[in-house]
Write an enzyme that holds these catalytic residues in place. Structure first.
Site, mmCIF file in Angstrom:
data_model
loop_
_atom_site.group_PDB
_atom_site.id
_atom_site.type_symbol
_atom_site.label_atom_id
_atom_site.label_comp_id
_atom_site.label_asym_id
_atom_site.label_seq_id
_atom_site.Cartn_x
_atom_site.Cartn_y
_atom_site.Cartn_z
ATOM 1 N N SER A 53 0.961 -1.356 0.032
ATOM 2 C CA SER A 53 0.176 -0.012 0.076
ATOM 3 C C SER A 53 0.896 1.181 0.172
ATOM 4 C CB SER A 53 -1.018 -0.062 1.217
ATOM 5 O OG SER A 53 -0.036 0.217 2.349
ATOM 6 N N LYS A 54 0.367 2.190 -0.474
ATOM 7 C CA LYS A 54 0.934 3.586 -0.534
ATOM 8 C C LYS A 54 1.328 3.959 0.926
ATOM 9 C CE LYS A 54 -1.404 5.265 -4.481
ATOM 10 N NZ LYS A 54 -2.342 6.495 -5.273
ATOM 11 N N ARG A 55 0.504 3.578 1.934
ATOM 12 C CA ARG A 55 0.740 4.167 3.270
ATOM 13 C C ARG A 55 1.804 3.459 4.023
ATOM 14 N NH1 ARG A 55 -3.548 2.990 8.320
ATOM 15 N NH2 ARG A 55 -2.421 3.888 9.811
#
Length: 492
Positions: free
Chosen positions: A256-258
């Site tokens: 994920s980007k997070r």
């Protein structure tokens, strides 16, 4: 038709396969998004169908033109070209008409709950261990309630009435299942600012654009029964769904980007010098396989062999080492001229190269580097010394080959001084003449060839590894070599 692992059959064509990718322009294109685009594109190409790019920008607070164009650029770089293109924010009137229909037939209603009231409802639902976080209290508002809410200036959302009967979800990859209506709440389909949300616009557009198959990640699985409910309420045809497995890191966590930052950004790999062919070959294997033998596929082979029946159900691990291996393979497939074209922008971006007029010299450098490039960006540290002498000497290399005692340093000075004199005096500065003269010197003076070569290599490049030393000497030119050796001797 073909059997999937779940036993569900895949209809190759209704009348004409039409698939879509619908990214939200709220950031860069995610590796998972690239995989979704690729699977849809390959499925369309395999079936002589149509691939549609549909920008889901109804989240006006987060959507940006910059992100939209970054998505376009990433897809074009990968070679994933679309046949039709739509932007959902430009279709507002279409959705408004369908919302009016839902309100008129009683399948949707206005919800006047404030954010504070919704939070109270959610808190109570958690306390009561309810699966629904909204209790449907605005389904049956009285005229007095409506007058009071309007007088208070409340801006309503619109909610779809979820059915009481189970919703059947048929999935090409995951098989069929029935969703208990008790697990579904009346979904907001229009925000208080009047903008429709994803589940409404998605299924309306799928129907209007005659989408036959929706191929997307399993993170959308929870949206599917909601979209089916909306379609049923509007009397729209539901496409075939195929939910593909998550992309996971080595620890089994969703990429994920997070959590993974730009490691999941497609354009990051473009900037670092990965080739689109390598990215396509890598991304397609995140959930799809042809057999246990073939690792490398051309685009034409992928189009020919791609089949939804070969998509697995479990998550696929993102292995950067596999991507690096693939990229190195594809770089090495390029001839020297094409490889030079590919690395020139990286030299230029580092300020190492102003002009490409001396094309033969540049190609000779690339040829000397050989198969050492994992990414195109690797050419910069591996060749920087060809373009300027503003480099330091690797401390580990100095300690090993120049010596950490005064006695050994003196011996290195002697070797470099003698090689300097040899290179000053040889009649021709070509590879054969240079090699013969230096080997004659080392052999006659009982000097280990590797010791002399590494001492000279560090003097000319600052490092103890790289292309053939004699290639480096010739490519640098006599003047440059005769300038660098005294500088190294002085450093000793």
């Amino acid at each position: 038709m073909s059997d999937t692992p779940s036993g569900t059959t895949v209809s190759a064509v209704k009348d004409h396969v039409r698939v879509r990718m619908a990214p939200s322009p709220t950031g860069y294109l995610h590796i998972g998004g690239a995989r979704t685009a690729l699977f849809n594109w390959l499925f369309a190409k395999h079936n002589n169908g149509t691939f549609i790019l549909r920008i889901d920008d109804t989240d006006t607070a987060r959507s940006t033109d910059e992100s939209m164009h970054e998505i376009y650029d990433a897809l074009k770089w990968l070679g994933i070209n679309w046949d039709e293109h739509y932007v959902q924010s430009e279709r507002r009137s279409v959705y408004d008409d369908y919302v009016a229909q839902l309100l008129a037939n009683g399948n949707a209603y206005h919800c006047y709950c404030t954010p504070e009231e919704l939070e109270e409802i959610r808190t109570q639902a958690r306390a009561d261990k309810q699966t629904r976080s909204y209790d449907g209290r605005c389904r049956h508002l009285t005229s007095e309630d409506l007058e009071r809410f309007v007088a208070e200036g409340r801006k309503p959302t619109v909610r779809i009435k979820m059915p009481d009967a189970p919703i059947r979800v048929d999935d090409i990859v995951l098989g069929s299942r029935h969703i208990d209506p008790a697990t579904l709440e009346d979904e907001v389909i229009v925000r208080s600012n009047g903008m429709p949300n994803y589940n409404l616009t998605s299924i309306i557009d799928d129907a209007e654009m005659q989408i036959t198959h929706v191929i997307r990640g399993t993170e959308h699985l929870n949206n599917t029964p909601k979209q089916i409910a909306i379609a049923n309420a509007l009397g729209l045809e539901v496409p075939q769904f195929a939910h593909i497995p998550l992309v996971l890191d080595s620890g089994g966590r969703k990429m994920s980007k997070r959590h993974h930052g730009d490691l999941v950004a497609v354009n990051r790999y473009r900037e670092q010098g990965y080739l689109p062919e390598a990215m396509l070959n890598f991304v397609v294997r995140l959930g799809w396989s042809y057999d246990d033998k073939q690792e490398i596929f051309s685009v034409d082979e992928l189009i020919e062999k791609f089949d939804l029946a070969r998509i697995g159900k479990s998550g696929s691990v993102f292995d950067i080492k596999k991507l690096e291996w693939l990229n190195s393979h594809y770089i090495n497939q390029l001839d020297v001229a094409a490889r030079t074209d590919a690395v020139i922008p990286f030299w230029q971006s580092e300020g190492l190269l102003d002009s490409t007029e001396d094309r033969d010299w540049l190609e000779s450098i690339v040829e000397a580097v050989g198969e050492r490039l994992t990414t195109l960006q690797d050419v910069v540290p591996q060749t920087r010394y060809f373009f300027n002498d503003e480099f330091g000497y690797d401390p580990k290399a100095i300690k090993k080959w120049w010596g950490n005692s005064e006695e050994k340093k003196e011996k290195t000075r002697e070797i470099l001084t003698n090689i300097l004199q040899i290179l000053e005096e040889i009649p021709a500065f070509d590879l054969q003449t240079i090699e013969a003269a230096i080997w004659k010197y080392t052999d006659e003076n009982n000097i280990k060839r590797v010791a002399a070569m590494q001492a000279l290599r560090i003097a000319l490049t600052g490092t103890s590894f790289g292309p053939s030393l004699f290639d480096i000497v010739v490519l640098l030119s006599r003047d440059e070599v005769l300038k660098r050796i005294p500088k190294a001797i002085a450093h000793l």
